[in-house]
Design an enzyme around this catalytic site. Structure first.
Site, PDB file in Angstrom:
ATOM      1  N   MET A  94       7.196  45.657 -49.635  1.00  0.00           N
ATOM      2  CA  MET A  94       8.356  46.150 -50.363  1.00  0.00           C
ATOM      3  C   MET A  94       9.592  45.372 -49.948  1.00  0.00           C
ATOM      4  O   MET A  94       9.770  45.038 -48.799  1.00  0.00           O
ATOM      5  CB  MET A  94       8.547  47.633 -50.045  1.00  0.00           C
ATOM      6  CG  MET A  94       9.781  48.219 -50.657  1.00  0.00           C
ATOM      7  SD  MET A  94       9.831  49.985 -50.320  1.00  0.00           S
ATOM      8  CE  MET A  94      11.244  50.380 -51.291  1.00  0.00           C
ATOM      9  N   THR A 149       4.106  50.024 -48.576  1.00  0.00           N
ATOM     10  CA  THR A 149       2.920  49.786 -47.744  1.00  0.00           C
ATOM     11  C   THR A 149       2.901  50.728 -46.550  1.00  0.00           C
ATOM     12  O   THR A 149       1.868  51.323 -46.220  1.00  0.00           O
ATOM     13  CB  THR A 149       2.899  48.320 -47.268  1.00  0.00           C
ATOM     14  OG1 THR A 149       2.803  47.464 -48.409  1.00  0.00           O
ATOM     15  CG2 THR A 149       1.727  48.057 -46.343  1.00  0.00           C
ATOM     16  N   HIS A 202      -0.375  45.361 -49.473  1.00  0.00           N
ATOM     17  CA  HIS A 202       0.935  44.712 -49.591  1.00  0.00           C
ATOM     18  C   HIS A 202       1.716  45.302 -50.759  1.00  0.00           C
ATOM     19  O   HIS A 202       1.162  45.825 -51.723  1.00  0.00           O
ATOM     20  CB  HIS A 202       0.781  43.195 -49.768  1.00  0.00           C
ATOM     21  CG  HIS A 202       0.391  42.771 -51.154  1.00  0.00           C
ATOM     22  ND1 HIS A 202       1.307  42.623 -52.174  1.00  0.00           N
ATOM     23  CD2 HIS A 202      -0.817  42.447 -51.690  1.00  0.00           C
ATOM     24  CE1 HIS A 202       0.684  42.221 -53.278  1.00  0.00           C
ATOM     25  NE2 HIS A 202      -0.610  42.115 -53.011  1.00  0.00           N
ATOM     26  N   CYS A 203       3.026  45.238 -50.634  1.00  0.00           N
ATOM     27  CA  CYS A 203       3.929  45.481 -51.760  1.00  0.00           C
ATOM     28  C   CYS A 203       4.727  44.188 -51.903  1.00  0.00           C
ATOM     29  O   CYS A 203       4.143  43.149 -52.190  1.00  0.00           O
ATOM     30  CB  CYS A 203       4.781  46.720 -51.540  1.00  0.00           C
ATOM     31  SG  CYS A 203       5.464  46.888 -49.876  1.00  0.00           S
ATOM     32  N   HIS A 204       6.046  44.211 -51.656  1.00  0.00           N
ATOM     33  CA  HIS A 204       6.791  42.952 -51.616  1.00  0.00           C
ATOM     34  C   HIS A 204       6.903  42.458 -50.177  1.00  0.00           C
ATOM     35  O   HIS A 204       6.318  41.443 -49.805  1.00  0.00           O
ATOM     36  CB  HIS A 204       8.183  43.117 -52.242  1.00  0.00           C
ATOM     37  CG  HIS A 204       8.989  41.854 -52.183  1.00  0.00           C
ATOM     38  ND1 HIS A 204      10.351  41.849 -51.959  1.00  0.00           N
ATOM     39  CD2 HIS A 204       8.635  40.558 -52.293  1.00  0.00           C
ATOM     40  CE1 HIS A 204      10.793  40.603 -51.949  1.00  0.00           C
ATOM     41  NE2 HIS A 204       9.774  39.795 -52.150  1.00  0.00           N
TER      42      HIS A 204
END
EC number: 3.1.3.-
Length: 754
Positions: A1, A197, A189-191
């Site tokens: 994220m 996450t 994962h996110c960003h």
């Protein structure tokens, strides 16, 4: 994220690791977790356009989270990606890109680490202004096919940046994680791999280990700093914990208590928690009914019980224990240093205890139970010999506490306010073991050590002291037959002589000798149980720590000798009784199982049976691992009493008055009557009837007693009540016809499964 504008007090991971003061603060700060952004910062992240947020927060095309040059080797568990191992099997990472996949051979690294699943929490097209350009085909910075072609599973759960998902969606994601971890390690994962996450991993830990929300958040942040960023994300983990509490409740009348539910409501809750094959198998049957019926047939046929070996490997439990122990150790060191530097003005012991109570408040203010690392058996700190060490303590904790004990500076009669972190209204009356005390103990050190180590010793239930824990509720390991359990033993005192599946009861021998009634209080739940106790006495597994109820006011050496002597005696008695029970014929075992279903226990130890059933009720309520351990229970009367007590504690009977009236009014044919009921009712009743059929031929009087008891349990109607004869005659006709038809079907063919 994405991290957005730098969070308040955010520091790079390398700085946190290399700065000893920051490490001490990170591990020693046990206060309630707080958000990483200010309220203004959070608001700005929701209103600033995406391309501007990317430019201001993480550098736009030069995004720091996608640039390996910005991170040290320690911050790249997978080289080329900002990543951290949160557990041995769960990797939190920033999003990879096609360029990084090729340049750093990330897929090969995944395979070499045993990562079999990647979970993507981004939405397609998200953070298009960050780092490498998006792939047009997928909307992500990489093609999922690149992983799938290498045999790595790919899951995508679209989750808004800085946002939260619904609780049911998170539960579905957690169940997918549970399944994925059976195949191998998992990367999420996110960003940036921090916010969304971190939330998912924390929720998984809550689901899998029954940690409290704040414990899970602290653990994730200790492994991956700056995780779980916003107030909404913190609240999401806490609400998810509360969401799970009623879903896990099996017996509403036992701690942790919940509102009673009907059979349809319970089946809905059960569907939320189960997944895979088990969810399909038990779609319309309560798990406890199915499992007890299966175990009864295994006992009757003397089949080996297949259960997971809970003693194999430390697994996730030990990893969590180690991390949390390190955090407490750092706090202890910090407070001891502060004490040594201020000898001339020693603080008030009560103030020290209160300080620790406030620091550790997060470990008791959400739930009053946590089976993962707390010492349930002893609320006081016993002599720490090599026989008394626990994984819950680091070696430095043990050495420091043992030194204080050897110097006589830590008496065993510290008030409960110092021993546990609960508020006074939450505290339970407990029993203490006593050892000789020094005339003038150092009360400050005493309070300091006890307050810190009591992080591990907070009990959740007053009546669970005697249960064997066997470590974590997470069961890793091979499936093995329990030889000691398959010996045909039906008695409680031989139920798993060498098995971790048996809940171990405390010995009450020394309780009656204690003139102080305050040391004899034991918590019991009030669930209704049936029948009378099985023959034999309660045994104690030699590997199980003793309850404080076993301890008198004896010195350390005497305590250990008595401990070992009693264990040897228990094992000897269990072995002799096991040999006796193994001589039962197959027919005798089947009749005994049928009598258990009919509640025809001829023994006289009613209180002993009730106590053991209550222990299992609490065990099933408090930890998932109880489903594995109950497979080691060898007493059919305990199993059946447990099952019937569950049926009778439902908010409404399985067969309601309206159901009986409907069957009477329609004059339903006995062969079709059960199909007129709801599917959950039909399948639940049929599961029990299948069990009695598979016991083959049983005496007529036993079958009649079974039918009478089953009707009473399913309807909550006594035969001598106003409508009792009508209810009994109607259902008895239906049940008998079903039994006859099932017996005809199985007479010349293989016995059907439950």
């Amino acid at each position: 994220m994405a991290a957005g504008v730098l969070p308040q007090n955010e520091q790079p991971y390398s700085t946190l690791v290399n700065n000893s003061e920051c490490v001490a603060n990170m591990k020693g700060n046990l206060e309630r977790p707080t958000p990483k952004y200010t309220k203004v910062g959070e608001r700005l992240r929701h209103v600033i356009p995406g391309h501007m947020a990317c430019s201001m927060a993480c550098g736009g095309r030069a995004c720091k989270y996608e640039n390996p040059a910005r991170w040290s080797e320690q911050e790249q568990a997978i080289k080329g990606v900002y990543s951290s191992w949160v557990t041995d099997n769960i990797l939190a990472m920033a999003r990879p890109s096609s360029e990084l996949l090729e340049k750093y051979h990330i897929i090969d690294q995944f395979l070499s680490h045993g990562i079999k699943t990647i979970i993507n929490l981004q939405r397609p097209g998200e953070h298009a202004s960050c780092g490498n350009p998006l792939e047009q085909e997928s909307g992500f910075t990489y093609l999922p096919e690149a992983f799938m072609e290498a045999g790595i599973y790919f899951y995508n759960f679209g989750w808004k940046d800085y946002g939260v998902a619904s609780l049911t969606t998170i539960l579905d994601m957690v169940k997918v994680m549970t399944f994925a971890l059976q195949e191998g390690k998992v990367a999420i994962h996110c960003h940036a791999g921090l916010g969304r996450t971190g939330v998912l991993i924390a929720c998984y830990l809550v689901f899998a280990t029954r940690m409290t929300a704040d414990q899970a958040i602290i653990f994730v942040r200790a492994k991956r700093p700056n995780s779980i960023q916003t107030r909404g994300q913190l609240l999401c983990v806490r609400e998810f914990t509360q969401f799970l509490t009623p879903l896990r409740n099996i017996f509403s009348c036992c701690d942790p208590k919940a509102h009673a539910v009907t059979l349809p409501q319970y089946l809905i809750r059960q569907r939320h928690l189960l997944h895979g094959y088990e969810a399909r198998l038990l779609k319309h049957v309560p798990k406890i009914i199915h499992l007890v019926c299966k175990l009864l047939l295994d006992l009757a046929e003397n089949r080996p019980v297949m259960m997971k070996d809970v003693s194999e490997g430390p697994g996730l439990s030990a990893e969590i224990e180690k991390t949390m122990s390190e955090m407490v150790t750092m706090q202890l060191d910090k407070e001891l240093l502060r004490h040594d530097s201020d000898v001339s003005n020693p603080p008030n012991p009560t103030a020290v205890a209160a300080d620790f109570d406030n620091r550790g408040m997060i470990f008791s203010n959400e739930q009053q139970f946590d089976p993962l690392w707390k010492r349930r058996n002893v609320e006081c700190l016993q002599p720490l010999t090599h026989l008394k060490r626990r994984l819950s303590y680091s070696d430095s904790d043990l050495k420091r506490a043992e030194n204080l004990l050897e110097q006589g500076e830590t008496p065993q009669t510290v008030p409960a306010q110092i021993l546990v972190g609960h508020k006074p209204r939450q505290q339970k009356l407990i029993s203490h073991c006593y050892i000789p005390q020094s005339p003038e103990p150092d009360l400050h050190k005493e309070a300091l050590v006890r307050s810190t180590l009591s992080f591990w010793s907070q009990s959740k239930f007053g009546g669970l002291e005697g249960l064997k824990d066997n470590g974590s509720p997470i069961f890793h390991g091979r499936i093995i037959p329990k030889e000691a359990q398959q010996s045909g033993a039906f008695s409680a005192d031989v139920s798993g002589s060498h098995s971790p599946g048996e809940p171990v009861s405390p010995s009450f021998a020394n309780v009656h000798k204690d003139p102080n009634p305050a040391h004899q209080q034991v918590s019991h739940c009030q669930c209704k149980t049936h029948g009378v106790g099985s023959p034999g006495s309660v045994r104690q597994n030699s590997r199980t720590p003793r309850s404080p109820l076993d301890c008198g006011s004896s010195p350390k050496a005497q305590f250990l000798v008595e401990h070992e002597t009693q264990d040897s005696k228990d094992l000897s008695e269990a072995a002799s009784h096991s040999a006796l029970q193994s001589e039962l014929s197959a027919e005798a075992r089947r009749i005994l199982a049928a009598k258990a279903l009919a509640n025809l226990n001829e023994s006289v130890e009613k209180e002993e049976l009730k106590r053991k059933v209550e222990m299992w009720q609490k065990e099933l309520n408090s930890r998932d691992g109880a489903w594995e351990r109950i497979c080691g229970e060898r007493d059919p009367f305990i199993l059946c009493s447990l099952m019937w007590s569950w049926v009778e504690q439902l908010k409404e009977p399985v067969i309601t008055k309206e159901d009986v009236d409907m069957l009477v009014d329609r004059r339903a044919d006995a062969a079709e009557a059960l199909f007129l009921l709801e599917k959950g009712q039909h399948q639940t009743i049929l599961c029990v009837l299948h069990c009695i059929v598979n016991l083959q031929t049983i005496p007529v009087d036993v079958e009649e007693a079974f039918l009478a008891h089953a009707i009473k349990a399913f309807t909550k109607v006594n035969f001598d009540s106003e409508n009792g004869p009508t209810v009994y005659n109607t259902l008895k006709k239906i049940f008998k016809h079903t039994l006859e038809e099932k017996r005809k079907m199985t007479k010349d063919g293989p016995k059907p499964g439950l």
